[in-house]
Design an enzyme around this catalytic site. Sequence first.
Site, PDB file in Angstrom:
ATOM      1  N   ASP A 135      -4.718  93.204 -12.489  1.00 27.91           N
ATOM      2  CA  ASP A 135      -5.461  94.291 -13.132  1.00 27.91           C
ATOM      3  C   ASP A 135      -6.592  94.656 -12.183  1.00 27.91           C
ATOM      4  O   ASP A 135      -7.554  93.895 -12.039  1.00 27.91           O
ATOM      5  CB  ASP A 135      -6.009  93.819 -14.485  1.00 27.91           C
ATOM      6  N   LYS A 138     -12.548  95.196  -1.018  1.00 22.92           N
ATOM      7  CA  LYS A 138     -13.471  94.072  -0.876  1.00 22.92           C
ATOM      8  C   LYS A 138     -12.738  92.762  -0.630  1.00 22.92           C
ATOM      9  O   LYS A 138     -13.117  91.977   0.251  1.00 22.92           O
ATOM     10  CB  LYS A 138     -14.328  93.979  -2.148  1.00 22.92           C
ATOM     11  N   SER A 161      -5.459 109.628  -4.130  1.00 21.29           N
ATOM     12  CA  SER A 161      -6.359 110.598  -4.751  1.00 21.29           C
ATOM     13  C   SER A 161      -5.503 111.556  -5.590  1.00 21.29           C
ATOM     14  O   SER A 161      -4.535 111.132  -6.210  1.00 21.29           O
ATOM     15  CB  SER A 161      -7.150 111.336  -3.665  1.00 21.29           C
TER      16      SER A 161
END
Length: 236
Positions: A57, A115, A129
């Site tokens: 998730d 990250k 996008s």
Amino acid sequence: MTHTLIIGGGSGMGLALAARLLTEGHDVTIAGRSTTRLADAATTLDGGNRLHHRQVDIADESSVEHLFADRTTLDHVVVTAADMSTGYGPLRRFALTDARTVVDIKVLGPWLVAKHAAPLLTGSLTVTSGIAAYRPAVGGSMVATANAALEGLVRALALELAPVRVNAVSPGWVDTPIWTQFAGDAKDERLTAMARRLPGKRVGRPDDLAGAFLAVMTNEFLTGTVLHVDGGHRLV
């Protein structure tokens, strides 16, 4: 052997990309929230020992961290995951919780992936996008905002994660299962109406976008940019 992780690879554009990569000899991991959808996709793809699937998730940092915890390197990561079930509605009745869901999945999710994937990546990160950043619809304020914000994130990450390349693919209207979430029984009617407007006289197919993702992944001089695959939607 090139290893590509596709988050959102259980259906639609991500599934089409997984199929394309498997035919080209890649190792592929498909990931997403639904274990049932992933299992069904794995059966459809029939990639043998070159295909893997993992639950994640991307709105949950611990889940994203766990996805990458047992890996040493990855060549490419592609994020096609999206959830439009709370994405559209009149501004005055749009709940803040629904707006946050859109941002969590469309913007913060890819940010979390970047990250935690960054230390492992050797090639590229590509996110998804969409046309709403350029041609927003009434009732689609949060989808337009999230797509536009994601493209800003791409440019920032292209600098911060270099030499890993970071790009976005921006689809127009594509006939994928996500349309059922917000169009329901009107899906075919709406897609047909859009096809009449577009210069190419059809909406996109998942394989159209699979080819675009592959082009972005393999072009080593492409970073910090957005590839538009919208059938000319921005022109009409």
